[in-house]
Design an enzyme around this catalytic site. Structure first.
Site, mmCIF file in Angstrom:
data_model
loop_
_atom_site.group_PDB
_atom_site.id
_atom_site.type_symbol
_atom_site.label_atom_id
_atom_site.label_comp_id
_atom_site.label_asym_id
_atom_site.label_seq_id
_atom_site.Cartn_x
_atom_site.Cartn_y
_atom_site.Cartn_z
ATOM 1 N N CYS A 1 62.367 -3.691 34.729
ATOM 2 C CA CYS A 1 63.193 -2.444 35.421
ATOM 3 C C CYS A 1 63.059 -1.151 34.597
ATOM 4 O O CYS A 1 63.588 -1.444 33.452
ATOM 5 C CB CYS A 1 64.415 -2.928 36.065
ATOM 6 S SG CYS A 1 65.081 -1.401 36.832
ATOM 7 N N ARG B 1 53.195 -5.041 42.278
ATOM 8 C CA ARG B 1 54.226 -3.871 42.472
ATOM 9 C C ARG B 1 55.089 -3.806 41.378
ATOM 10 O O ARG B 1 55.267 -3.073 40.653
ATOM 11 C CB ARG B 1 54.942 -4.052 43.863
ATOM 12 C CG ARG B 1 55.625 -2.730 44.310
ATOM 13 C CD ARG B 1 56.954 -2.709 43.691
ATOM 14 N NE ARG B 1 58.096 -3.921 43.815
ATOM 15 C CZ ARG B 1 59.052 -3.800 43.219
ATOM 16 N NH1 ARG B 1 59.547 -2.631 42.230
ATOM 17 N NH2 ARG B 1 60.091 -4.755 43.075
ATOM 18 N N ASP B 2 56.052 -5.006 41.228
ATOM 19 C CA ASP B 2 57.056 -4.667 40.122
ATOM 20 C C ASP B 2 56.506 -4.868 38.956
ATOM 21 O O ASP B 2 56.858 -3.929 37.875
ATOM 22 C CB ASP B 2 57.958 -6.055 40.401
ATOM 23 C CG ASP B 2 59.296 -6.220 39.499
ATOM 24 O OD1 ASP B 2 58.954 -5.592 38.621
ATOM 25 O OD2 ASP B 2 59.925 -6.813 39.679
ATOM 26 N N ASN C 1 59.995 -10.429 34.186
ATOM 27 C CA ASN C 1 60.182 -11.033 35.430
ATOM 28 C C ASN C 1 59.682 -12.489 35.142
ATOM 29 O O ASN C 1 58.973 -12.744 33.943
ATOM 30 C CB ASN C 1 58.787 -10.632 36.458
ATOM 31 C CG ASN C 1 59.366 -9.402 37.306
ATOM 32 O OD1 ASN C 1 60.379 -9.381 37.682
ATOM 33 N ND2 ASN C 1 58.629 -8.353 37.120
ATOM 34 N N HIS D 1 65.216 -13.399 42.840
ATOM 35 C CA HIS D 1 64.587 -12.746 41.950
ATOM 36 C C HIS D 1 65.294 -12.519 40.632
ATOM 37 O O HIS D 1 66.207 -11.942 40.501
ATOM 38 C CB HIS D 1 64.395 -11.204 42.634
ATOM 39 C CG HIS D 1 63.684 -10.199 41.689
ATOM 40 N ND1 HIS D 1 62.246 -9.956 42.225
ATOM 41 C CD2 HIS D 1 63.713 -9.667 40.585
ATOM 42 C CE1 HIS D 1 61.688 -9.178 41.223
ATOM 43 N NE2 HIS D 1 62.625 -9.129 40.271
HETATM 44 ZN ZN ZN Z 1 61.938 -7.960 38.648
#
Ligand code: ZN
Length: 310
Positions: free
Chosen positions: A241, A12-13, A250, A208
Site C-alpha cells: 500500500c 491491481r494491488d 501481499n 485481505h
Molecule cells: Zn494488499
C-alpha cells in the site's frame, strides 16, 4: 466447507504499487495464464485517473479482455461513483470499493473521510439498482486498516463493525476485512472474522491479509478457523500500500495455495501452472523482486492436492 476461493489481486494491488507500467499486452497474457492455473476470480484493474496512477491507464482495455475468459469473475477497484461507472461500462462482474476504518488512512488513500467514502459506496449501490437486472455487477468492500494503521495507530474494533453494518445497510453484497499494513495477529484475526460472521451473516466477506511482518499465513489459518472462505493474494507477493510505509507484502498466492491444498482445502488451482504464470510475470517486469517460499523450494515429494489425497 472444504472449498476456498483464492482471489488474485496481483494485476491491481500488485501492479499499482510498482512504478513502471506493465504493457497492456503483457497484462492480458498474464491474466490468461492466471486463469489457466485455475484462479476463478481476479482483480484486474483500478479505475482511477491515469494522472494519479499511470500503471492503470489501460484499466478499461484490461477488463474488456479479461471478461472474455470463460468462467472467470473479473473484479475492478473503483474509489468513487465515477470509477465504478467506468468499470461497469467496461463489463466488470464485480466492483470493489475501498473504505478505510482509519480516518487518516482514508484521507491519504482516497482523499475522503470515512463517512464520505461510505456515502460514495451508497451512490454506487444506487447506481447499480438503476441498471437492468441482468447487467448489475456485484459490489464489495474490503475495510482497509481494520487491524491497525501506520498513520493513526490503534483502530477501534467497534468502529470497524459500525462501518461494516453501515455498508451492509446500503446494500453492499459482501464486506471483508483488510490488514492493509500487516499489523494483524492470529488471535485478533480469529476474533474479528468470527464477529464479522455474527454481525453480517451472509454478507460477511473475505480476508485481505498482508505478510509485512511474517504473520500472513498464520493469520490465514486463524481466519479459516473463523470460517472465512475467500482469501486475497498476489502472485509473487507483489504490491502493498503506497500510504502504508514499509507495507510491502501481499500474501503470496503460490504459498497460500500450497498451504490450503496441503491442509485439504480445495482451491481448484494447479501449482505447476501457477508457476508458469509467475514466469510470465517475471519476464514482463524484469528485475522486479518476487517473493514466495514455495517457488524457491519447490513442492515436497509428499505433496498431494486436496482432490488427490490418498
Ligand atoms: Zn494488499
Amino acid at each position: 466447507m472444504n472449498r476456498i476461493l483464492v482471489s488474485e489481486v496481483g494485476p491491481r494491488d500488485g501492479l499499482q504499487s510498482i512504478a513502471r507500467a506493465m504493457p497492456t499486452e503483457a497484462k492480458h497474457r498474464w491474466i490468461r495464464a492466471l486463469a489457466q492455473a485455475g484462479l476463478r476470480e481476479i482483480e484486474v484493474a483500478s479505475f482511477v485517473p491515469a494522472k494519479l496512477m499511470p500503471q492503470m491507464a489501460d484499466a478499461a482495455d484490461v477488463v474488456r479482455e479479461a471478461v472474455k475468459i470463460p468462467g472467470l469473475t473479473v473484479l475492478a477497484l473503483a474509489p468513487n461513483l465515477r470509477g465504478a461507472r467506468d468499470a461497469i461500462a467496461a463489463g466488470a462482474h464485480k466492483v470493489t470499493l475501498p473504505v478505510s476504518a482509519s480516518e487518516a488512512h482514508s484521507r491519504a488513500n482516497v482523499r475522503m473521510g470515512v463517512d464520505e467514502a461510505v456515502s460514495q459506496v451508497g451512490l454506487v449501490c444506487e447506481f447499480r439498482a438503476g441498471l437492468p437486472s441482468d447487467r448489475r455487477p456485484g459490489v464489495e468492500v474490503g475495510i482497509s486498516t481494520a487491524f491497525g494503521c501506520t498513520l493513526q495507530g490503534e483502530v477501534d474494533e467497534d468502529r470497524v463493525f459500525e462501518i461494516a453494518l453501515a455498508l451492509a445497510k446500503l446494500g453492499v453484497d459482501t464486506i471483508g476485512l483488510s490488514d492493509t499494513v500487516g499489523y494483524a495477529n492470529p488471535a485478533q484475526v480469529k476474533r474479528m472474522f468470527a464477529r464479522l460472521a455474527r454481525e453480517l451473516g451472509d454478507r460477511a466477506g473475505g480476508a485481505h491479509l498482508h505478510n509485512t511482518r511474517g504473520q500472513g499465513l498464520a493469520n490465514v489459518v486463524a481466519a479459516l478457523d473463523a470460517g472465512v472462505t475467500t482469501f486475497d493474494a498476489s502472485l509473487g507477493g507483489i504490491g502493498g500500500c503506497p500510504h502504508a510505509p514499509g507495507a510491502s507484502g501481499n500474501l503470496v498466492t503460490e504459498d497460500l495455495v500450497f498451504l490450503l491444498e496441503s491442509m485439504g482445502f480445495e482451491t481448484g488451482i494447479d501449482l505447476d501452472r501457477l508457476l508458469v504464470a509467475r514466469a510470465l510475470l517475471a519476464e514482463s517486469l524484469p528485475g522486479e523482486p518476487l517473493y514466495g517460499h514455495l517457488p524457491d523450494a519447490g513442492l515436497p515429494k509428499t505433496f498431494h492436492r486436496a482432490t488427490e489425497r490418498p
